[in-house]
Design an enzyme around this catalytic site. Structure first.
Site, PDB file in Angstrom:
ATOM      1  N   VAL A   4     -12.312  -4.210   2.040  1.00 51.47           N
ATOM      2  CA  VAL A   4     -11.995  -4.667   0.687  1.00 51.47           C
ATOM      3  C   VAL A   4     -11.330  -6.028   0.777  1.00 51.47           C
ATOM      4  CG1 VAL A   4     -10.700  -4.184  -1.416  1.00 51.47           C
ATOM      5  CG2 VAL A   4     -11.787  -2.316  -0.154  1.00 51.47           C
ATOM      6  N   HIS A 297       6.660   3.659  10.889  1.00 50.30           N
ATOM      7  CA  HIS A 297       6.981   4.077   9.526  1.00 50.30           C
ATOM      8  C   HIS A 297       7.121   2.874   8.596  1.00 50.30           C
ATOM      9  CE1 HIS A 297       8.933   8.091  11.082  1.00 50.30           C
ATOM     10  NE2 HIS A 297       7.621   8.067  11.225  1.00 50.30           N
ATOM     11  N   HIS A 340      10.897  11.538   8.521  1.00 46.43           N
ATOM     12  CA  HIS A 340       9.511  11.109   8.725  1.00 46.43           C
ATOM     13  C   HIS A 340       8.808  11.049   7.370  1.00 46.43           C
ATOM     14  CE1 HIS A 340       9.161  12.136  13.274  1.00 46.43           C
ATOM     15  NE2 HIS A 340      10.350  11.631  12.962  1.00 46.43           N
TER      16      HIS A 340
END
Length: 385
Positions: A4, A297, A340
């Site tokens: 994209v 993360h 998490h």
């Protein structure tokens, strides 16, 4: 195999979108940088779920972001949202080289035997038993700063003494700084709260330890440097640039050293290699300077906050200045969770699904062909009208 490139808007790319731009699809390239460019048409909404690195890249390529960043990259500004790509957060993590010399307690190397490994795999997938149920990290705990450090109050007081602008990247918009000030007001009290986790310890059963900072004050950024969607965006986590985070990590190392001296662990014959036992402050600082990295993360780069505080999406996850572009990924967190991210992402996705289903956005197929004129000030795009 699809890449994209950007979001397409009703009325073409050049029209201002601050009063409610309507997305009508996305531009896609098939088969690599020199492949065929085509258009995916959206009848109702365009939903970005490309993650905390790629979602801000797509927004900026579409003319949504800090106007100064866009101008430098050669993209015409459509919606000025300085928070796009700012506020980047991660649980910065360090890995220590340690071990247990008592071989009878170490995770057995027999799993390297292909016959035993095949058996272990089969019993696990058949009935969820066997050695595969006992993989590292087996010890995983979340600690408050008062639990691991006698300097928690001092560190919190030091954090309060800094101004909001201290240790942030240069050139930030005032709205982003204002949003960070609101975050600091929530984060600093957690440093001296025995009920709130600040550090995660991950311990495999062979002695190796990883420690990550769950409430970082450090902020990084991710931005495009050009108009090619195949170019990876410029990424800077700025790990450890805030001295409070470094103090927390330093005390975590001290705690880990103390942990390894406990009588209950001596039967395992622990050894500490990097950093060594009873390391000096200089040794620990040198270790931190080369050991800090990612816990994978990344988050918070299209934050759900008020627009005047550097926010990118509202409480329904719609991008400010648009009618129908919604973000559903970790980039919408204002502050990274002290945990998490997976379960939190599930919750965001479930909430977003309800919001999308309840949306009153009417479906309508745009007129074809679409105006795909590049939203750039440079002629290097491969999209055609």
């Amino acid at each position: 195999g699809q890449q994209v490139g950007r979001v397409l808007f009703d009325g073409g790319c050049a029209a201002s979108g601050n009063n409610g731009a309507r997305a009508i699809g996305v531009e896609v390239t098939s088969g690599g940088r020199n492949g065929k460019t085509w258009t995916a048409v959206a009848a109702r909404e365009v939903i970005l779920a490309a993650g905390a690195i790629r979602t801000p890249q797509l927004l900026e390529l579409s003319g949504i972001g800090d106007k100064n960043v866009l101008a430098k990259a050669g993209v015409q500004s459509r919606i000025n949202l300085p928070g796009v790509g700012a506020n980047l957060q991660d649980h910065m993590l360090m890995h220590m080289t340690q071990g247990f010399n008592n071989q009878s307690y170490v995770y057995p190397n027999i799993m390297q035997n292909s016959t035993i490994n095949d058996w272990a795999r089969s019993v696990y997938y058949k009935n969820r038993t066997g050695p595969y149920t006992f993989g590292p990290p087996d010890g995983n705990g979340f600690f408050s700063l008062p639990q691991i450090s006698d300097r928690a109050q001092e560190i919190a007081q030091n954090a309060s003494s800094f101004s909001d602008e201290d240790y942030l990247p240069d050139g930030l918009d005032e709205s982003v700084i204002r949003g960070y000030a609101r975050q600091r007001a929530l984060l600093i009290p957690a440093l001296n709260d025995s009920r709130r986790a600040v550090i995660e310890f991950l311990q495999d059963n062979a002695g190796n330890t990883q420690i990550s900072n769950q409430r970082p004050l450090t902020r990084g950024n991710v931005h495009i440097s050009g108009t090619d969607p195949f170019d990876y965006p410029s990424l800077d986590f700025r790990y450890g640039s805030n001295p409070i985070d470094m103090a927390v990590m330093m005390d975590s190392l001290r705690f880990n050293d103390e942990l390894f001296q406990q009588p209950e662990l001596q039967i395992l014959q622990p050894v500490q290699k990097d950093p060594p036992h009873a390391a000096s402050d200089a040794q620990l600082q040198e270790f931190l300077n080369r050991a800090l990295g990612t816990e994978f993360h990344p988050s918070c780069t299209a934050a759900m906050m008020p627009r005047e505080d550097g926010g990118v999406v509202d409480s329904t996850l719609l991008v400010y200045g648009t009618q129908n572009i919604r973000v559903v990924d970790a980039s919408i967190f204002p502050i990274i969770p002290a945990a998490h991210l997976e379960s939190v992402i599930y919750a965001v996705a479930e909430k977003a699904a309800d919001l999308i289903k309840k949306s009153e956005e009417a479906g309508s197929v745009p007129r074809l062909p679409l105006d795909q004129t590049q939203c750039t000030t440079t002629p290097n795009g491969n999209a055609k009208r």
